[in-house]
Enzyme design. Structure first.
Site, PDB file in Angstrom:
ATOM      1  N   HIS A   1      10.945  24.105   1.726  1.00 32.14           N
ATOM      2  CA  HIS A   1      11.908  23.323   0.950  1.00 32.14           C
ATOM      3  C   HIS A   1      11.573  21.836   0.936  1.00 32.14           C
ATOM      4  CE1 HIS A   1      14.025  22.808   4.946  1.00 32.14           C
ATOM      5  NE2 HIS A   1      14.220  21.603   4.442  1.00 32.14           N
TER       6      HIS A   1
ATOM      7  N   ASP B   1      10.458  30.085   4.460  1.00 33.63           N
ATOM      8  CA  ASP B   1      10.680  28.644   4.331  1.00 33.63           C
ATOM      9  C   ASP B   1       9.575  27.860   5.031  1.00 33.63           C
ATOM     10  OD1 ASP B   1      11.942  26.336   3.422  1.00 33.63           O
ATOM     11  OD2 ASP B   1      13.124  26.132   5.257  1.00 33.63           O
TER      12      ASP B   1
ATOM     13  N   ASN C   1      14.102  15.751   9.587  1.00 35.09           N
ATOM     14  CA  ASN C   1      13.441  16.478  10.675  1.00 35.09           C
ATOM     15  C   ASN C   1      12.825  17.787  10.194  1.00 35.09           C
ATOM     16  OD1 ASN C   1      15.536  15.087  13.010  1.00 35.09           O
ATOM     17  ND2 ASN C   1      13.416  15.494  13.565  1.00 35.09           N
ATOM     18  N   SER C   2      13.213  18.239   8.998  1.00 35.34           N
ATOM     19  CA  SER C   2      12.716  19.515   8.488  1.00 35.34           C
ATOM     20  C   SER C   2      11.199  19.546   8.479  1.00 35.34           C
ATOM     21  CB  SER C   2      13.239  19.756   7.067  1.00 35.34           C
ATOM     22  OG  SER C   2      14.617  19.975   7.061  1.00 35.34           O
TER      23      SER C   2
ATOM     24  N   GLY D   1       8.901  50.438   4.131  1.00 37.24           N
ATOM     25  CA  GLY D   1       9.168  51.525   3.196  1.00 37.24           C
ATOM     26  C   GLY D   1      10.442  52.280   3.463  1.00 37.24           C
TER      27      GLY D   1
END
Length: 492
Positions: free
Chosen positions: A132, A162, A237-238, A295
Site C-alpha cells: 500500500h 500487502d 512506519n508502514s 484445493g
C-alpha cells in the site's frame, strides 16, 4: 488472647489497675512484637538483596548497540505518480474560451505522492516494503539513514500479503542488509524494536514487547496472521522493520489500530516467514508469488463441532469442500476432517492454516495432522501451484462498450487464487480494471464472473469478446459476484 487483656483499644483509653495488669501488658506486647517480626522478616530479606550498581555498565543499559546495527538497513520510501486531469467540458466551448481566454481545455497534471518505510534485505539493493506504500505509484525512490538516495524499480507487487519488493537501479552498489529472523520462534512478552519514518519526521526507533501472535481479522491482505506489538507505530512506519534483540528482522510493520490516527499501543506486523517467501520469489525473477495450492474450502470449528468430533476445545480448520484432483483430495482429506497442524505448527483456524501452507516452500510435501472422528490421522499434501486449466487467454475488452478498460480471462484455479476467489468454477472472470475506465464507472469489479450478454451465454474470454464486438443499443449483462447472481442493463 493474653490473660488480663480483654481487648485492644487505643492506649489513651486503657486503664491498668495493678502491677499484675502491667505485667500482662508486657507479655501481650512481647507476643505482638514477636508476630510482627515474623511477618516483617521476609520483607527485610528482600530488601537486603538490593545492591548499588558496581559500575557504569550496570547503569547504562541501552538498545543502542542493536539500533546501530540495524538502523542503516531501514530506509524511507517515496512514491510518485503523475495524473492527468481533464478540465470541465464547459472550458472547451469556443465562446467561453474567447471571453475568458486561457488554455482551459488543456489537461492539467497532478502528482500523487506516498511516503513510507522499507527494509534492505539484500546487499545488492533489494528492499521490501508494504504494497500500500507504493500502490499505483510509477516512480519510487529510497533514502538511506546516511542521506544517500537511489531510484528504484518495482520488482514485485503482492497485494495479497500487502508486501512489495524494490530494487535500486544503480549497479555495483553494496548496501547494509538486515538478516531475516525466525518469526515462528517469537513468544508473547519478547522485547522488540520498531524502526521507520513516522509522519515523515525522519528515522525513529520505538521499543515494546510482542503483545500477541497469530492475530487474525485485521483486514489487511488475504493472509490474516499478524504479530501484535505495543511498540509505537504511526503513519509513515508502514514497511518499516520490527526487530528482535539480536538485530534480526522478525516483521514488517503494516498497520495500527487507532481511532485518532495516532498510536495507541496496538500495532500489527507481517511475520518474517511470509516476507521471506515474497523476497525469494522476487530474487528468482518472478513477477507474482506462487504459493502451494490446497484445493478446498475450510471453515472455523465451533464449540458444537469440536464436541461432535471429540476435540477438547474449538480449534483447527474444518474441511467443508474438496475439489476433485486437487492436492487436498489427493492427500486423502475428507469432508468433516479437522486440520490441527501443518509440519508441526498448530492451526487454530482457517486463517492460520492459510498462512502456514502459504509459507511452505514449493515442491515436496507438508505433513498434516487431522482429527477424523475419534482418532487423529497424519497425511502428506503435495506442495504445488494452482493449475492454470483452462488456459488464461486474457482479452482486453472493446472500449466502446461498458466493458472498456476491463480485461477478461478464463477462470481456472490459478486465476481464482490470484483474485482471492473462494471457488474456482468455470466461466469468464474480470481479472483487471483500469482506473477511471468505462468498466470502473459502471461498477464492474475484479472477480466478477460474466455469465451472459444480451441473453447469450458466454463460456470463454473469446466468446465474451465476440459478443461485445457486435453493435447494440443496450447491453443486458448477467453477472455472478460472490454467491449473488444479478442482471444489469447498460446503455450502448
Amino acid at each position: 488472647m493474653v490473660p488480663g487483656v480483654t481487648g485492644m483499644r487505643p492506649a489513651s483509653a486503657a486503664v491498668w489497675r495493678d502491677a499484675g495488669s502491667r505485667a500482662a501488658l508486657r507479655v501481650a506486647l512481647a507476643a505482638a512484637l514477636g508476630v510482627a517480626s515474623m511477618v516483617i522478616s521476609p520483607l527485610g530479606a528482600l530488601a537486603q538483596t538490593r545492591e548499588v550498581p558496581q559500575g557504569r555498565s550496570e547503569i547504562q543499559l541501552s538498545f543502542s548497540p542493536i539500533v546501530k546495527k540495524v538502523a542503516p538497513s531501514v530506509v524511507n520510501v517515496y512514491g510518485a505518480r503523475v495524473e492527468r486531469q481533464q478540465q470541465n467540458p464547459l472550458f472547451e466551448d469556443p465562446f467561453f474560451r474567447r471571453f475568458f481566454g486561457g488554455d482551459f481545455g488543456v489537461p492539467r497534471e497532478r502528482v500523487a505522492r506516498s511516503l513510507g518505510s522499507g527494509v534492505i534485505v539484500d546487499p545488492s539493493g533489494v528492499i521490501v516494503t508494504n504494497h500500500h506504500v507504493i500502490e499505483n505509484m510509477t516512480e519510487v525512490k529510497i533514502a538511506l539513514a546516511d542521506k544517500r538516495e537511489f531510484e528504484c524499480d518495482i520488482v514485485l507487487r503482492d497485494p495479497r500479503t500487502d508486501l512489495a519488493v524494490l530494487r535500486i537501479r544503480d549497479k555495483g552498489v553494496k548496501l547494509p542488509a538486515m538478516e531475516l529472523g525466525d518469526s515462528d520462534a517469537l513468544e508473547v512478552g519478547d522485547l522488540v524494536l520498531a524502526i521507520g519514518n513516522p509522519f515523515g519526521v525522519g528515522q525513529t526507533v520505538t521499543q515494546g514487547i510482542v503483545s500477541a501472535l497469530a492475530r487474525t481479522q485485521v483486514g489487511i491482505g488475504d493472509y490474516q496472521f499478524f504479530i501484535q506489538t505495543d511498540a509505537a507505530i504511526n503513519p509513515g512506519n508502514s514497511g518499516g522493520a520490527l526487530v528482535d534483540m539480536k538485530g534480526r528482522l522478525v516483521g514488517i510493520n503494516s498497520a495500527i489500530y487507532s481511532r485518532s490516527g495516532g498510536s495507541v499501543g496496538i500495532g500489527f506486523a507481517i511475520p518474517a516467514a511470509m516476507t521471506r517467501v515474497v523476497v525469494e520469489s522476487a530474487r528468482n525473477g518472478g513477477k507474482m508469488v506462487k504459493r502451494p495450492y490446497f484445493g478446498g474450502r475450510l471453515q472455523a470449528v465451533t464449540a458444537d463441532i469440536a464436541e461432535s468430533v471429540g476435540l477438547e476445545r474449538p480449534t483447527g480448520a474444518l474441511v467443508a469442500e474438496l475439489r476433485p484432483g486437487s492436492p487436498a483430495a489427493e492427500a486423502g482429506l475428507k469432508r468433516g476432517d479437522v486440520i490441527l497442524s501443518v509440519d508441526g505448527q498448530a492451526v487454530d483456524d482457517p486463517d492460520a492454516f492459510g498462512y502456514r501452507l502459504a509459507t511452505r516452500p514449493m515442491g515436496g510435501q507438508a505433513t498434516l495432522v487431522v482429527q477424523r472422528g475419534p482418532r487423529k490421522e497424519t497425511l502428506k499434501i503435495r506442495l504445488a501451484p494452482a493449475p492454470e486449466t483452462p488456459a488464461r487467454e486474457a482479452v482486453k475488452l472493446p472500449q466502446r462498450t461498458p466493458f472498456g478498460g476491463a480485461t477478461a480471462a478464463n477462470l481456472s484455479p490459478a486465476v481464482a487464487e490470484e483474485l482471492s476467489m473462494d471457488v474456482a468454477g468455470s466461466g469468464v472472470v474480470i481479472s483487471d480494471i483500469a482506473d477511471g475506465s468505462s468498466a470502473a464507472q459502471v461498477g464492474l469489479k475484479k472477480g466478477d464472473v460474466i455469465l451472459a450478454v444480451n441473453g447469450e451465454k458466454v463460456a470463454t474470454s473469446r466468446e465474451l469478446d465476440a459478443a461485445l464486438s457486435r453493435r447494440a443499443r443496450y447491453w443486458e449483462i448477467t453477472i455472478k459476484r460472490g454467491e449473488e447472481v444479478f442482471t444489469a442493463v447498460l446503455g450502448g
